[in-house]
Design an enzyme around this catalytic site. Structure first.
Site, PDB file in Angstrom:
ATOM      1  N   LEU A  79       4.402  36.288   2.028  1.00 22.42           N
ATOM      2  CA  LEU A  79       3.720  35.316   1.179  1.00 22.42           C
ATOM      3  C   LEU A  79       4.701  34.375   0.498  1.00 22.42           C
ATOM      4  O   LEU A  79       5.821  34.749   0.137  1.00 22.42           O
ATOM      5  CB  LEU A  79       2.897  36.040   0.115  1.00 22.42           C
ATOM      6  CG  LEU A  79       1.854  37.040   0.639  1.00 22.42           C
ATOM      7  CD1 LEU A  79       1.109  37.681  -0.528  1.00 22.42           C
ATOM      8  CD2 LEU A  79       0.875  36.360   1.582  1.00 22.42           C
ATOM      9  N   SER A  80       4.264  33.151   0.285  1.00 20.91           N
ATOM     10  CA  SER A  80       5.068  32.177  -0.446  1.00 20.91           C
ATOM     11  C   SER A  80       5.149  32.580  -1.918  1.00 20.91           C
ATOM     12  O   SER A  80       4.277  33.299  -2.422  1.00 20.91           O
ATOM     13  CB  SER A  80       4.445  30.791  -0.336  1.00 20.91           C
ATOM     14  OG  SER A  80       3.192  30.771  -1.012  1.00 20.91           O
ATOM     15  N   PRO A  81       6.176  32.140  -2.636  1.00 22.38           N
ATOM     16  CA  PRO A  81       6.275  32.452  -4.064  1.00 22.38           C
ATOM     17  C   PRO A  81       5.050  32.023  -4.864  1.00 22.38           C
ATOM     18  O   PRO A  81       4.627  32.736  -5.785  1.00 22.38           O
ATOM     19  CB  PRO A  81       7.531  31.691  -4.497  1.00 22.38           C
ATOM     20  CG  PRO A  81       8.383  31.658  -3.268  1.00 22.38           C
ATOM     21  CD  PRO A  81       7.412  31.486  -2.133  1.00 22.38           C
ATOM     22  N   VAL A 128       2.349  34.598  -4.337  1.00 23.16           N
ATOM     23  CA  VAL A 128       2.696  35.811  -5.083  1.00 23.16           C
ATOM     24  C   VAL A 128       2.373  35.634  -6.563  1.00 23.16           C
ATOM     25  O   VAL A 128       1.796  36.518  -7.200  1.00 23.16           O
ATOM     26  CB  VAL A 128       4.185  36.156  -4.886  1.00 23.16           C
ATOM     27  CG1 VAL A 128       4.609  37.301  -5.815  1.00 23.16           C
ATOM     28  CG2 VAL A 128       4.461  36.526  -3.434  1.00 23.16           C
TER      29      VAL A 128
END
Length: 247
Positions: free
Chosen positions: A60-62, A65
């Site tokens: 997942l991308s930051p 998240v």
């Protein structure tokens, strides 16, 4: 560039008005502390706000998240279950907030379990438990959990996960088909939504990479059969002893 500087830039971007996905200070501190580059091969791209693919799973991308953890609302000392351990990054973020011995993670993919364990140990979170399980079944041996994060989409939360929530617990997942919406479901059945968020569907036994059979229908049939067997409708609700009536 120093990874600490890259982490600062990453979190600053998530907190900026342009993205506005991160407001929880505890989550911001955790994401500033977790060495994300230990979970991905390329140090610099690890802190870019984009997804990655590792061992046929989506990292997942930051920003995703951050949205998940905003909805999860972790508190120090919570017992947490992460369903879909992936490479272990979200488990590390949770460990920074609640303590590593309070974090349990499961994944249906054996290679990912080994990957997550190695990454977490290298990053300094060896106290996080990662086990190979069918995520829909949870981790009943360690229940109840104050928070459960399901990093995969489901039309409804799997019943075993709801049963493993503490009385005041919360389960967060992308709910629905298309479009999915990020939802937080409390143990009492109430729920809140946090906008659109689409993730891959929850894999069941037999669907993971390398499995002999990849067939969701078989598992769905078993679940429906169990629901029918446990339902009590019509004549089977009360057995009448006719011989006793005749006497």
């Amino acid at each position: 560039m120093d990874p600490a500087v890259l982490r600062e830039d990453m979190v600053d971007g998530l907190e900026s008005p342009a993205k506005g996905v991160l407001t929880d200070e505890a989550v911001a501190i955790a994401m500033r502390d977790v060495p994300r580059h230990e979970f991905l091969e390329d140090d610099r791209s690890a802190y870019a706000d984009r997804e990655h693919e590792v061992l046929e799973t989506r990292v997942l991308s930051p920003s995703t998240v951050a949205r998940l953890f905003e909805a999860l609302a972790l508190e120090d000392g919570d017992d947490v279950l992460i369903v879909g351990a992936g490479v272990g990054y979200t488990a590390a973020v949770a460990a920074e907030i609640v303590g590593e011995h309070g974090v349990h993670a499961v994944d249906i993919s054996r290679p990912l379990v080994f990957e997550a364990r190695a990454n977490l140990e290298r990053a300094g979170y060896e106290g996080v438990l990662v086990d190979r399980r069918d995520g829909a079944s949870g981790l009943p041996e360690y229940a109840p959990f104050d928070r459960i994060l399901l990093e995969a989409a489901a039309v409804d939360p799997p019943r075993p996960l709801l049963e493993q929530l503490a009385d005041d617990g919360r389960l967060v997942l992308p709910r629905g088909t298309q479009p999915q919406r990020l939802a937080a479901v409390d143990a009492d059945g109430s729920s809140d939504e946090f906008g659109v968020l689409s993730l891959d569907p929850l894999l069941l036994e037999g669907e993971q990479s390398g499995a002999v059979e990849r067939n969701r229908t078989n598992r769905e049939d078993l679940e429906y059969a169990r629901q029918r067997a446990e339902s009590r409708t019509g004549w089977e609700q009360e057995w009448i002893e006719w011989e006793d009536r005749i006497r």
